[in-house]
Design an enzyme around this catalytic site. Structure first.
Site, PDB file in Angstrom:
ATOM      1  N   LEU A  40      77.134  40.218  33.893  1.00 42.53           N
ATOM      2  CA  LEU A  40      76.557  41.645  34.420  1.00 42.53           C
ATOM      3  C   LEU A  40      76.409  42.521  33.055  1.00 42.53           C
ATOM      4  O   LEU A  40      76.910  42.423  32.121  1.00 42.53           O
ATOM      5  CB  LEU A  40      77.555  42.211  35.354  1.00 42.53           C
ATOM      6  CG  LEU A  40      77.856  41.606  36.815  1.00 42.53           C
ATOM      7  CD1 LEU A  40      78.894  42.141  37.465  1.00 42.53           C
ATOM      8  CD2 LEU A  40      76.553  41.446  37.673  1.00 42.53           C
ATOM      9  N   ASP A  41      75.505  43.646  33.483  1.00 37.05           N
ATOM     10  CA  ASP A  41      75.476  44.408  32.205  1.00 37.05           C
ATOM     11  C   ASP A  41      76.761  45.385  31.941  1.00 37.05           C
ATOM     12  O   ASP A  41      77.447  45.399  32.997  1.00 37.05           O
ATOM     13  CB  ASP A  41      74.316  45.455  32.408  1.00 37.05           C
ATOM     14  CG  ASP A  41      72.956  44.562  32.300  1.00 37.05           C
ATOM     15  OD1 ASP A  41      72.764  43.532  31.634  1.00 37.05           O
ATOM     16  OD2 ASP A  41      71.758  45.157  32.935  1.00 37.05           O
ATOM     17  N   LYS A  42      77.030  45.819  30.773  1.00 43.07           N
ATOM     18  CA  LYS A  42      78.116  46.736  30.505  1.00 43.07           C
ATOM     19  C   LYS A  42      78.419  47.687  31.592  1.00 43.07           C
ATOM     20  O   LYS A  42      79.232  48.033  32.229  1.00 43.07           O
ATOM     21  CB  LYS A  42      77.903  47.393  29.275  1.00 43.07           C
ATOM     22  CG  LYS A  42      78.897  48.350  28.848  1.00 43.07           C
ATOM     23  CD  LYS A  42      78.782  48.982  27.429  1.00 43.07           C
ATOM     24  CE  LYS A  42      79.568  50.175  27.251  1.00 43.07           C
ATOM     25  NZ  LYS A  42      79.404  50.635  25.975  1.00 43.07           N
TER      26      LYS A  42
ATOM     27  N   THR B 155      77.060  47.718  34.844  1.00 36.59           N
ATOM     28  CA  THR B 155      77.352  47.380  36.134  1.00 36.59           C
ATOM     29  C   THR B 155      78.272  46.902  36.456  1.00 36.59           C
ATOM     30  O   THR B 155      79.170  46.331  35.710  1.00 36.59           O
ATOM     31  CB  THR B 155      76.157  46.071  36.193  1.00 36.59           C
ATOM     32  OG1 THR B 155      74.914  46.323  35.960  1.00 36.59           O
ATOM     33  CG2 THR B 155      76.084  45.808  37.789  1.00 36.59           C
TER      34      THR B 155
ATOM     35  N   HIS C 164      67.994  42.697  32.813  1.00 39.76           N
ATOM     36  CA  HIS C 164      67.579  44.255  33.326  1.00 39.76           C
ATOM     37  C   HIS C 164      66.460  44.075  34.502  1.00 39.76           C
ATOM     38  O   HIS C 164      65.735  45.048  34.566  1.00 39.76           O
ATOM     39  CB  HIS C 164      67.129  45.097  32.251  1.00 39.76           C
ATOM     40  CG  HIS C 164      68.086  45.292  31.232  1.00 39.76           C
ATOM     41  ND1 HIS C 164      67.824  45.904  29.897  1.00 39.76           N
ATOM     42  CD2 HIS C 164      69.413  45.229  31.115  1.00 39.76           C
ATOM     43  CE1 HIS C 164      68.788  45.932  29.178  1.00 39.76           C
ATOM     44  NE2 HIS C 164      69.883  45.616  29.896  1.00 39.76           N
TER      45      HIS C 164
END
Length: 360
Positions: free
Chosen positions: A144-146, A148, A263
């Site tokens: 997961l993105d930082k 999120t 993204h």
């Protein structure tokens, strides 16, 4: 994040006044004899509360800004052992094959320049906390993105990790996200099927962004769709969405990514639907990196000024994963995670409501 913040994390060193008190106490036998350890602890706690009250902004807008500014930094300041314990407190599910955690905001999955703490680095510590000192390190199954938050699956061994990674790659894992968007998508429910490619943005601050690589364009002569040459570097990207509620120029959306491009959700919302994720300062503008511009009524409800919007966190939460069980894949393991406090606080401020059926 409320649980992490209130669970005893030490976010910095001792305040100067506390250090002076400890030095004075340890250097005076008379004081030590006259006061118990409990009395000293109470005195230090009282002094700390007093210092916090003195530094706490009285203006509610400044207080709100300070809370948001600290949100993305607090987990970068703790010892890895403390971070691993915090992740354990966010445990959602575990069995003999997997461990499922609630990923906090602002914590990157992998290390990099300027990164003090990341999930990968504390996986060996987390495994030992869960299963004893002889436990093998846990393994990442996806990322997961930082910025999120939400459901994240870890495997207890490499074989299980490979199998689950294969399920993600072959699109057998059902993923659902909640997000707050700026604006109302039209139509309120649909499918975004537009490839995505990474491009360099040439501006005063050169940088790279993911963007759309449409297969069609609208002809300026007759308004018809004209097929364009396929970009070889573009990735197929498909996102299903629906509006759950809308108010104050913002919407609460449920997103279901069919594919898993970098993204993807942020790009499809910002450039495909024209409704960027609240707090997405990267994909609100194409030609520059600048804080998101918000409508006046949104700012008022959030208790923010436009000049302070840069502190607003990304409101994107992985609320549910469904993993196939067994060879038949008829049964699924459904993993659910509630949004963090800052997300629910924003929902209340914007007067957005989650349908009762989704809260259960």
């Amino acid at each position: 994040m409320a649980a992490l913040g209130g669970a005893g994390l030490r976010l910095g060193g001792r305040p100067p006044a506390l250090t002076r008190s400890l030095r004075a106490f340890s250097g005076s036998r008379g004081a030590a004899a006259g006061r118990t350890a409990e009395q000293l602890a109470q005195a230090l706690r009282a002094q700390k509360r007093e210092e916090q009250q003195q530094t706490e902004p009285k203006n509610p807008v400044l207080r709100r800004v300070r809370e948001l500014a600290q949100l993305s930094k607090q987990l970068q300041r703790v010892h890895p052992n403390v971070l691993a314990k915090a992740l354990k407190r966010g445990l959602l599910y575990q069995n003999e094959e997997i461990v499922v955690i609630d990923k906090p905001y602002g914590l990157p999955v992998h290390g990099g320049p300027g990164v003090q703490n990341c999930i990968t680095d504390v996986l060996p510590i987390l495994a030992k906390i869960l299963d004893g000192m002889k436990a093998e390190p846990l393994h990442l199954c996806h990322r997961l993105d930082k910025e999120t938050t939400g459901v994240m699956v870890l495997a207890r061994d490499q074989d299980t990790a490979r199998r689950i990674q294969g399920l993600f790659k072959t699109r057998q894992v059902e993923k659902k996200y909640w997000t707050i968007s700026v604006g109302l998508p039209d139509p309120p429910e649909g499918l975004v099927d537009i490839p995505i490619v990474e491009k360099e943005v040439e501006s005063h601050q050169s940088h790279h962004k993911m963007t759309l690589a449409p297969r069609y364009r609208v002809s300026p002569e007759d308004g018809k769709l004209v097929k364009v040459r396929r970009n070889r570097d573009a990735h197929v990207a498909v996102t299903r969405y629906r509006v759950l509620d809308s108010s104050a120029s913002c919407s609460l959306l449920e997103l279901q990514p069919i594919t898993g491009v970098k993204h993807q959700l942020r790009v499809h919302l910002a450039y495909g639907l024209g409704c960027p994720v609240l707090g997405d300062h990267k994909y609100t503008h194409w030609s520059k990196l600048a804080p998101q511009k918000l409508p006046e009524n949104t700012l008022k409800r959030l208790g923010l000024e436009q000049a302070k919007v840069r502190h607003l966190p990304l409101h994107l939460h992985a609320c549910q994963l469904a993993l196939p069980l067994g060879a038949s894949e008829e049964k699924q393991l459904r993993l659910v995670c509630r949004p963090p406090r800052f997300f629910t606080d924003t929902l209340k401020r914007l007067k957005l409501e989650v349908p009762v059926s989704l809260e259960e």
